[in-house]
Motif scaffolding. Structure first.
Motif, PDB file in Angstrom:
ATOM      1  N   UNK A 131       0.952  -1.131  -0.005  1.00 41.32           N
ATOM      2  CA  UNK A 131      -0.008  -0.142  -0.052  1.00 41.32           C
ATOM      3  C   UNK A 131       0.854   1.271   0.009  1.00 41.32           C
ATOM      4  N   UNK A 132       0.683   2.293  -0.854  1.00 39.95           N
ATOM      5  CA  UNK A 132       1.195   3.440  -0.906  1.00 39.95           C
ATOM      6  C   UNK A 132       2.469   3.487  -1.029  1.00 39.95           C
ATOM      7  N   UNK A 133       3.054   2.503  -2.108  1.00 40.82           N
ATOM      8  CA  UNK A 133       4.188   2.085  -2.563  1.00 40.82           C
ATOM      9  C   UNK A 133       5.252   3.298  -3.082  1.00 40.82           C
ATOM     10  N   UNK A 134       4.510   4.080  -3.472  1.00 40.99           N
ATOM     11  CA  UNK A 134       5.382   5.478  -3.970  1.00 40.99           C
ATOM     12  C   UNK A 134       5.888   6.475  -2.700  1.00 40.99           C
ATOM     13  N   UNK A 135       5.617   5.745  -1.691  1.00 38.43           N
ATOM     14  CA  UNK A 135       6.162   6.405  -0.411  1.00 38.43           C
ATOM     15  C   UNK A 135       7.586   6.012   0.142  1.00 38.43           C
ATOM     16  N   UNK A 136       8.017   4.897  -0.750  1.00 43.09           N
ATOM     17  CA  UNK A 136       9.285   4.403  -0.283  1.00 43.09           C
ATOM     18  C   UNK A 136      10.358   5.285  -1.080  1.00 43.09           C
ATOM     19  N   UNK A 137      11.406   4.990  -0.334  1.00 48.84           N
ATOM     20  CA  UNK A 137      12.607   6.114  -0.863  1.00 48.84           C
ATOM     21  C   UNK A 137      12.899   5.410  -1.977  1.00 48.84           C
ATOM     22  N   UNK A 138      13.592   6.192  -3.032  1.00 50.58           N
ATOM     23  CA  UNK A 138      13.773   5.982  -4.459  1.00 50.58           C
ATOM     24  C   UNK A 138      14.915   5.120  -4.572  1.00 50.58           C
ATOM     25  N   UNK A 139      15.774   5.054  -3.726  1.00 47.55           N
ATOM     26  CA  UNK A 139      16.914   4.059  -3.694  1.00 47.55           C
ATOM     27  C   UNK A 139      16.474   2.875  -3.621  1.00 47.55           C
ATOM     28  N   UNK A 172       5.113  14.165  -0.218  1.00 52.45           N
ATOM     29  CA  UNK A 172       5.959  12.759   0.434  1.00 52.45           C
ATOM     30  C   UNK A 172       5.801  11.885  -0.595  1.00 52.45           C
ATOM     31  N   UNK A 173       5.167  11.876  -1.862  1.00 59.86           N
ATOM     32  CA  UNK A 173       5.172  10.877  -2.560  1.00 59.86           C
ATOM     33  C   UNK A 173       6.268  11.029  -3.854  1.00 59.86           C
ATOM     34  N   UNK A 174       6.830  10.165  -4.277  1.00 63.07           N
ATOM     35  CA  UNK A 174       7.459  10.143  -5.395  1.00 63.07           C
ATOM     36  C   UNK A 174       7.034   9.331  -6.405  1.00 63.07           C
ATOM     37  N   UNK A 175       7.699   9.841  -7.626  1.00 62.08           N
ATOM     38  CA  UNK A 175       7.340   9.204  -9.035  1.00 62.08           C
ATOM     39  C   UNK A 175       8.024   7.840  -8.986  1.00 62.08           C
ATOM     40  N   UNK A 176       7.479   6.633  -9.563  1.00 62.61           N
ATOM     41  CA  UNK A 176       8.223   5.598  -9.611  1.00 62.61           C
ATOM     42  C   UNK A 176       9.134   5.686 -10.728  1.00 62.61           C
ATOM     43  N   UNK A 177      10.269   4.965 -10.674  1.00 65.00           N
ATOM     44  CA  UNK A 177      11.535   4.998 -11.610  1.00 65.00           C
ATOM     45  C   UNK A 177      10.776   4.187 -12.850  1.00 65.00           C
ATOM     46  N   UNK A 178      11.323   4.290 -13.952  1.00 60.85           N
ATOM     47  CA  UNK A 178      10.591   3.829 -15.377  1.00 60.85           C
ATOM     48  C   UNK A 178      10.701   2.260 -15.394  1.00 60.85           C
ATOM     49  N   UNK A 179      11.849   1.712 -14.853  1.00 57.17           N
ATOM     50  CA  UNK A 179      12.346   0.335 -14.930  1.00 57.17           C
ATOM     51  C   UNK A 179      11.303  -0.325 -13.754  1.00 57.17           C
ATOM     52  N   UNK A 180      10.841   0.226 -12.719  1.00 58.58           N
ATOM     53  CA  UNK A 180       9.866  -0.188 -12.008  1.00 58.58           C
ATOM     54  C   UNK A 180       8.421  -0.113 -12.426  1.00 58.58           C
ATOM     55  N   UNK A 181       8.260   1.165 -13.299  1.00 61.41           N
ATOM     56  CA  UNK A 181       6.831   1.331 -13.545  1.00 61.41           C
ATOM     57  C   UNK A 181       6.444   0.353 -14.706  1.00 61.41           C
ATOM     58  N   UNK A 182       7.554  -0.043 -15.409  1.00 62.62           N
ATOM     59  CA  UNK A 182       7.083  -1.136 -16.544  1.00 62.62           C
ATOM     60  C   UNK A 182       6.852  -2.384 -16.072  1.00 62.62           C
ATOM     61  N   UNK A 183       7.003  -2.632 -14.526  1.00 62.70           N
ATOM     62  CA  UNK A 183       6.746  -4.172 -14.264  1.00 62.70           C
ATOM     63  C   UNK A 183       5.310  -4.310 -13.682  1.00 62.70           C
ATOM     64  N   UNK A 184       4.650  -3.383 -13.874  1.00 59.90           N
ATOM     65  CA  UNK A 184       3.141  -3.247 -13.301  1.00 59.90           C
ATOM     66  C   UNK A 184       2.286  -2.633 -14.228  1.00 59.90           C
ATOM     67  N   UNK A 185       0.909  -3.121 -14.227  1.00 61.19           N
ATOM     68  CA  UNK A 185      -0.046  -2.589 -15.024  1.00 61.19           C
ATOM     69  C   UNK A 185      -0.732  -1.569 -14.229  1.00 61.19           C
ATOM     70  N   UNK A 186      -1.071  -0.492 -15.163  1.00 62.59           N
ATOM     71  CA  UNK A 186      -1.887   0.769 -14.212  1.00 62.59           C
ATOM     72  C   UNK A 186      -3.234   0.364 -14.290  1.00 62.59           C
ATOM     73  N   UNK A 187      -3.817   0.661 -12.969  1.00 62.37           N
ATOM     74  CA  UNK A 187      -5.379   0.612 -13.005  1.00 62.37           C
ATOM     75  C   UNK A 187      -5.744   1.733 -12.315  1.00 62.37           C
ATOM     76  N   UNK A 188      -6.816   2.447 -12.739  1.00 67.64           N
ATOM     77  CA  UNK A 188      -7.449   3.554 -12.102  1.00 67.64           C
ATOM     78  C   UNK A 188      -8.634   3.325 -11.301  1.00 67.64           C
ATOM     79  N   UNK A 189      -9.037   4.027 -10.217  1.00 68.94           N
ATOM     80  CA  UNK A 189      -9.936   3.564  -9.655  1.00 68.94           C
ATOM     81  C   UNK A 189     -10.570   5.092  -9.063  1.00 68.94           C
ATOM     82  N   UNK A 190     -11.754   5.182  -9.054  1.00 66.13           N
ATOM     83  CA  UNK A 190     -12.456   6.238  -8.610  1.00 66.13           C
ATOM     84  C   UNK A 190     -13.722   5.817  -7.497  1.00 66.13           C
ATOM     85  N   UNK A 191     -13.756   6.682  -6.394  1.00 65.35           N
ATOM     86  CA  UNK A 191     -14.905   6.360  -5.646  1.00 65.35           C
ATOM     87  C   UNK A 191     -15.868   7.446  -5.686  1.00 65.35           C
ATOM     88  N   UNK A 192     -17.125   7.019  -5.988  1.00 65.66           N
ATOM     89  CA  UNK A 192     -18.090   8.100  -6.377  1.00 65.66           C
ATOM     90  C   UNK A 192     -19.141   7.981  -5.155  1.00 65.66           C
TER      91      UNK A 192
END
Length: 95
Positions: free
Chosen positions: A18-26, A74-94
């Motif tokens: 959960x909230x994976x993009x809070x992990x340090x970039x290194x 406090x959130x970072x953008x994922x590095x491209x090599x990591x982003x390529x390993x996952x399929x994006x899915x968007x979710x909205x709460x109405x």
């Protein structure tokens, strides 16, 4: 994290971070290499593979999922090599 991913790969378990993009970039960079190593072994249909210097059995049911909340402080953008390993899915709460 290496021991954690090793256990997941051997057991064929799934994990959701959960909230994976809070992990340090290194740390994210190291995680990307570890996940990529496991995914390559799965795509080659190997029974066992070398992971961080150890030959381990592989259960192809392994899965890793992540959640992110981009755009918050406090959130970072994922590095491209990591982003390529996952399929994006968007979710909205109405409401």
């Amino acid at each position: 994290m290496g021991r954690f991913f090793s256990g997941l790969a051997q057991q064929g378990a799934w994990a959701c971070f959960d909230e994976f993009n809070r992990i340090d970039i290194e740390v994210l960079s190291v995680i990307a290499q570890q996940i990529q190593c496991i995914q390559q072994a799965i795509s080659k249909n190997l029974d066992e593979f070398e992971f961080e210097g150890n030959l381990i059995p592989l259960n192809v049911c392994f899965g890793v999922f992540i959640t992110m909340n981009p755009g918050y402080a406090g959130r970072t953008e994922l590095p491209d090599n990591l982003k390529a390993l996952f399929r994006p899915v968007a979710m909205m709460v109405r409401v």
